[in-house]
Design a protein around this motif. Structure first.
Motif, short mmCIF file in Angstrom:
data_model
loop_
_atom_site.label_atom_id
_atom_site.label_comp_id
_atom_site.label_asym_id
_atom_site.label_seq_id
_atom_site.Cartn_x
_atom_site.Cartn_y
_atom_site.Cartn_z
N PHE A 1 23.46 -10.11 -15.80
CA PHE A 1 24.81 -10.60 -15.98
C PHE A 1 25.74 -9.42 -16.20
N ASP A 2 26.95 -9.47 -15.65
CA ASP A 2 27.95 -8.50 -16.07
C ASP A 2 28.52 -9.00 -17.40
N ARG A 3 29.38 -8.22 -18.01
CA ARG A 3 29.88 -8.55 -19.36
C ARG A 3 30.57 -9.92 -19.41
N ALA A 4 31.41 -10.19 -18.43
CA ALA A 4 32.14 -11.47 -18.39
C ALA A 4 31.17 -12.64 -18.22
N GLU A 5 30.19 -12.49 -17.33
CA GLU A 5 29.20 -13.55 -17.13
C GLU A 5 28.38 -13.80 -18.39
N GLN A 6 28.03 -12.73 -19.06
CA GLN A 6 27.25 -12.84 -20.30
C GLN A 6 28.05 -13.61 -21.35
N GLU A 7 29.32 -13.26 -21.52
CA GLU A 7 30.17 -13.95 -22.50
C GLU A 7 30.33 -15.43 -22.14
N GLN A 8 30.55 -15.71 -20.87
CA GLN A 8 30.69 -17.09 -20.43
C GLN A 8 29.40 -17.87 -20.69
N PHE A 9 28.26 -17.28 -20.39
CA PHE A 9 26.97 -17.94 -20.60
C PHE A 9 26.76 -18.25 -22.08
N LEU A 10 27.01 -17.28 -22.94
CA LEU A 10 26.82 -17.49 -24.38
C LEU A 10 27.81 -18.50 -24.94
N ASN A 11 29.00 -18.57 -24.39
CA ASN A 11 30.00 -19.53 -24.87
C ASN A 11 29.72 -20.95 -24.42
N LYS A 12 29.07 -21.14 -23.28
CA LYS A 12 28.88 -22.50 -22.77
C LYS A 12 27.61 -23.17 -23.30
N ASN A 13 26.68 -22.41 -23.83
CA ASN A 13 25.44 -23.00 -24.31
C ASN A 13 25.50 -23.27 -25.81
N LEU A 14 24.59 -24.14 -26.27
CA LEU A 14 24.60 -24.60 -27.66
C LEU A 14 23.39 -24.18 -28.47
N LYS A 15 22.25 -24.02 -27.82
CA LYS A 15 21.00 -23.80 -28.54
C LYS A 15 20.38 -22.46 -28.18
N ALA A 16 19.72 -21.89 -29.18
CA ALA A 16 19.06 -20.60 -29.00
C ALA A 16 17.75 -20.61 -29.76
N ALA A 17 16.87 -19.70 -29.40
CA ALA A 17 15.66 -19.44 -30.17
C ALA A 17 15.92 -18.21 -31.03
N LEU A 18 15.77 -18.35 -32.34
CA LEU A 18 15.95 -17.25 -33.27
C LEU A 18 14.58 -16.77 -33.71
N ALA A 19 14.32 -15.48 -33.52
CA ALA A 19 13.04 -14.89 -33.93
C ALA A 19 13.26 -13.94 -35.10
N THR A 20 12.50 -14.19 -36.17
CA THR A 20 12.48 -13.29 -37.32
C THR A 20 11.03 -12.84 -37.51
N LEU A 21 10.81 -11.94 -38.45
CA LEU A 21 9.45 -11.48 -38.73
C LEU A 21 9.03 -11.96 -40.11
N ASP A 22 7.84 -12.57 -40.19
CA ASP A 22 7.38 -13.05 -41.48
C ASP A 22 6.81 -11.90 -42.31
N LYS A 23 6.34 -12.21 -43.51
CA LYS A 23 5.88 -11.16 -44.42
C LYS A 23 4.69 -10.38 -43.89
N ASN A 24 3.96 -10.94 -42.92
CA ASN A 24 2.82 -10.25 -42.32
C ASN A 24 3.18 -9.58 -41.00
N GLY A 25 4.45 -9.63 -40.61
CA GLY A 25 4.90 -8.99 -39.38
C GLY A 25 4.76 -9.84 -38.14
#
Length: 151
Positions: free
Chosen positions: A10-34
Motif C-alpha cells: 500500500f502507498d501511504r494514502a491507501e494504508q490510511e484509507q484501509f485502516l480507516n475503513k476497517n473495524l477489527k484487528a488482531a492485537l498481539a502482546t507477549l505474555d510473562k513467558n514470552g
C-alpha cells in the motif's frame, strides 16, 4: 522488474484509507513467558496511531504494562488474490484518564455506525477501562488485488 513486495505494498494514502475503513484487528502482546497472546479488538485510527479500549485488568493490558511492544494486524479478503492487510509493530501507551476513555469509546461507536454516544454495552464498564494507543515503529502492508494474475 519490480519485486513482488513492492508491487503489493500500500502507498501511504491507501494504508490510511484501509485502516480507516476497517473495524477489527488482531492485537498481539507477549505474555510473562514470552509467548504471543493474540486477541481480536475493535479499533479506530487517528493521526497515525491505532486506538483500542480494554478493561484495565485484562491480560493484554497486564502484558503491555510488562512489555509495551505490540503487533496489530488488520486483514481482509477470503481468497489469496483478495488479501489486503496492514501489520503494525510498535509501542503501546496505556491511557487511564476517564475522559479519554469516554472519547475513545464514543469514537469506536461512531465508527461502528452508532449515531452518537458510548456503545450501550461499554457505558457501564467505563470506570474499569483504559485506552490503548499503539504508535507504529514499523508498518508492513499488502494488497494482492494489485497482482492482476502476476506471480
Amino acid at each position: 522488474m519490480p519485486s513482488r513486495q513492492s508491487l503489493i505494498k500500500f502507498d501511504r494514502a491507501e494504508q490510511e484509507q484501509f485502516l480507516n475503513k476497517n473495524l477489527k484487528a488482531a492485537l498481539a502482546t507477549l505474555d510473562k513467558n514470552g509467548f504471543p497472546h493474540v486477541v481480536a479488538m475493535n479499533y479506530f485510527y487517528i493521526d497515525g496511531a491505532i486506538y483500542m479500549t480494554s478493561y484495565g485488568k485484562a491480560q493484554k493490558v497486564v502484558n503491555i504494562r510488562r512489555n509495551p511492544k505490540v503487533g496489530v494486524m488488520v486483514e481482509t479478503g477470503r481468497s489469496y488474490d483478495e488479501l489486503q492487510g496492514v501489520l503494525v509493530r510498535g509501542y503501546c501507551q496505556i491511557i487511564e484518564d476517564p475522559e479519554r476513555v469516554r472519547e475513545s469509546l464514543r469514537a469506536i461507536g461512531q465508527k461502528q455506525g452508532q449515531r452518537s454516544g458510548v456503545p450501550r454495552e461499554a457505558a457501564a464498564s467505563m470506570p474499569k477501562r483504559v485506552v490503548l494507543k499503539i504508535v507504529p515503529e514499523k508498518i508492513t502492508s499488502w494488497d494482492h488485488t494489485k497482482l492482476d494474475g502476476r506471480y
